[in-house]
Write an enzyme that holds these catalytic residues in place. Structure first.
Site, PDB file in Angstrom:
ATOM      1  N   TYR A 165       0.861  -1.179   0.000  1.00  0.00           N
ATOM      2  CA  TYR A 165       0.000   0.000   0.000  1.00  0.00           C
ATOM      3  C   TYR A 165       0.892   1.221   0.000  1.00  0.00           C
ATOM      4  CZ  TYR A 165      -3.450   3.463   1.658  1.00  0.00           C
ATOM      5  OH  TYR A 165      -4.246   4.562   1.792  1.00  0.00           O
ATOM      6  N   ASP A 260       9.369   2.807  -0.759  1.00  0.00           N
ATOM      7  CA  ASP A 260       8.349   3.451   0.065  1.00  0.00           C
ATOM      8  C   ASP A 260       8.647   3.085   1.523  1.00  0.00           C
ATOM      9  OD1 ASP A 260       4.678   3.453   0.187  1.00  0.00           O
ATOM     10  OD2 ASP A 260       6.228   4.208   1.554  1.00  0.00           O
ATOM     11  N   LYS A 288       5.001   9.334   8.710  1.00  0.00           N
ATOM     12  CA  LYS A 288       4.801   8.809  10.071  1.00  0.00           C
ATOM     13  C   LYS A 288       5.866   9.311  11.059  1.00  0.00           C
ATOM     14  CE  LYS A 288       2.398   4.913   8.037  1.00  0.00           C
ATOM     15  NZ  LYS A 288       0.987   5.094   8.380  1.00  0.00           N
TER      16      LYS A 288
END
Ligand code: KE4
Length: 449
Positions: A165, A260, A288
């Site tokens: 994702y 990623d 994050k």
């Protein structure tokens, strides 16, 4: 092994009264109101707890490794805002940085010294980063990275991997993980097939299919984007040679390798997965942890590529709140703490202790589960088979996972509410937390065998 002494923070329970008997009454009432005004009552699907047969838990407060819900129930938190809180909630360094930043305003829409310091530190700590651009989410980071890759290579196609994702930009919502996997949506509605056909999604850890794709679409593939450790399909480790193979294939075919690292960045090592595995991607996406719990994403890498980004180059990307002073202050405080305290051996030890304890319980209860873990990340799959890609992850019994999750919640553990997510272990999940968690897991798994 040096065990870093990370300052203990007061438990959330000292902040608010703790409910005596577990219930979700206030959460349920809030959810009823929320359903009238927010799609599905939540601002991000995976929080809905649909997948685990629960209404969402509305949080009132958090501190260290604990969160408190609006009914006064305290939980040990393994969601940690989906990975942002590597030092737990409300770490004094981050709180102080934010309090100080607030004294000077909240947003200027103009550059600040802190953004320069932040960029200098990120470029120093991430091995492949020469130049970095800040944005406000992981999605913005990955979306911008593939636009840049398409411009730099003059090619259109993107290779991703099933179950990975990369945020909700159109090109990525093909066989994606996280909330799509949880909701059983293979790709989102509303995306023109003219766009989705430019994305090829392949089985994780399968280099042969990647080679085949480059043969089939030769000279059309701009980039491979990959989670170097896949943490949105549960948790899937890269097979030996997989990441090295992607690097070689991209170099051979003139495509860019994009890591990623929105989850793995600053989590599995100070320099992220690229430092852990010694692989140099062309571009890296972050999020994050670099925001310390506030909205920050970033993308960056080779200077010759990043020089194509406006206003230097012709690849346009912008953002009103990019480099926001509050968010950058929180992120900078967290990154400086990581650099100074270097908690990775402690986080690795905490994760290993939890994993060893769970494996002992699985053996004792003969529960149909498999544990996958790495530094600061862990997943309990409800399948006995080895999980090496999304197809094998999907063999997990999601109903059993849901029952497991509900049992943990009642026992005071907030585990990520979906089988196709990973649990986050921080530097402040102490031995007492882990022992308490293992007791709750044993109770939950005892009914599962
Ligand atoms: P955001 O746009 O949600 O900040 O980041 C997107 C993203 C990009 N890349 C990776 C590897 C990611 O894991 C994410 C977002 N992670 C999910 C949790 N698996 C966010 C939780 C949610 O969607 O609410």
């Amino acid at each position: 092994m040096t065990t870093t002494k990370v300052p203990e923070v007061e438990k959330a329970s000292a902040v608010l009264d703790i409910g005596t008997e577990w219930k979700l009454d206030k959460s349920e009432k809030l959810f009823e109101r929320a359903l009238k005004v927010i799609p599905g009552g939540v601002n991000s699907p995976v929080r809905s707890c649909n997948a685990v047969g629960s209404t969402p838990v509305f949080i009132a407060s958090a501190n260290g490794s604990s969160i408190l819900d609006v009914d006064g129930n305290e939980y040990i938190d393994y969601c940690c805002s989906w990975g942002a809180h590597i030092f737990g909630h409300g770490h004094p360094r981050i709180q102080e940085a934010l309090e100080y930043a607030l004294l000077n305003g909240t947003s200027y829409g103009a550059p600040t010294a802190r953004e320069v310091e932040f960029a200098e530190l990120v470029n120093k700590l991430v091995p492949s980063m020469d130049v970095v651009r800040m944005v406000s989410s992981g999605t913005e980071a990955t979306m911008s990275a593939i636009r840049l890759a398409r411009a730099f290579t003059g090619k259109k196609m993107i290779v991703k991997f099933d179950g990975c994702y990369h945020g909700h930009a159109d090109s990525f919502l093909v066989k994606a993980g996280s909330g799509l996997a949880t909701l059983g949506i293979s790709s989102s509605a509303g995306i023109p097939e003219e766009l989705t056909k430019l994305t090829v999604s392949l089985p994780y850890n399968d280099l042969a299919t990647v080679e085949k794709a480059f043969k089939e679409h030769k000279d059309k593939i701009a980039a491979i984007i990959v989670e170097p450790i896949a943490a949105n399909a549960g948790l899937i480790q890269p097979a030996p040679g997989f990441l090295e193979g992607l690097r070689e294939i991209c170099t051979k075919h003139g495509a860019l390798l994009i890591f990623d690292e929105v989850i793995t960045g600053f989590r599995v090592a100070l320099g992220g997965a690229q430092a852990k595995y010694g692989i140099k991607p062309d571009l890296t996406c972050l999020g994050k942890i670099i925001g310390g719990g506030l909205p920050v994403g970033a993308y960056g890498g080779r200077r010759d590529i990043m020089d194509r980004v406006a206003p230097v180059g012709d690849v346009y990307q912008a953002g009103t709140l990019s480099g926001n002073p509050l968010a950058v202050s929180a992120g900078l405080a967290q990154l400086r703490a990581l650099q100074e305290l270097n908690p990775y051996s402690l986080i690795e030890r905490n994760t290993q202790k939890l994993a060893d304890g769970i494996n002992a319980i699985i053996k004792k209860t003969n529960a149909p589960c498999t544990v996958v873990h790495t530094v600061g990340l862990l997943c309990i799959f409800f399948t006995k088979d080895e999980v090496t890609d999304f197809a094998s992850a999907q063999k997990s019994d999601t109903d059993r996972f849901a029952a497991f999750w509900r049992s943990l919640l009642r026992s005071g553990i907030y585990w990520p509410p979906a089988q196709f997510e990973a649990a986050f272990i921080s530097a402040v999940h102490n031995d007492a937390d882990i022992d308490f968690t293992l007791a709750a897991i044993e109770k939950a798994l005892s009914h599962q065998s």
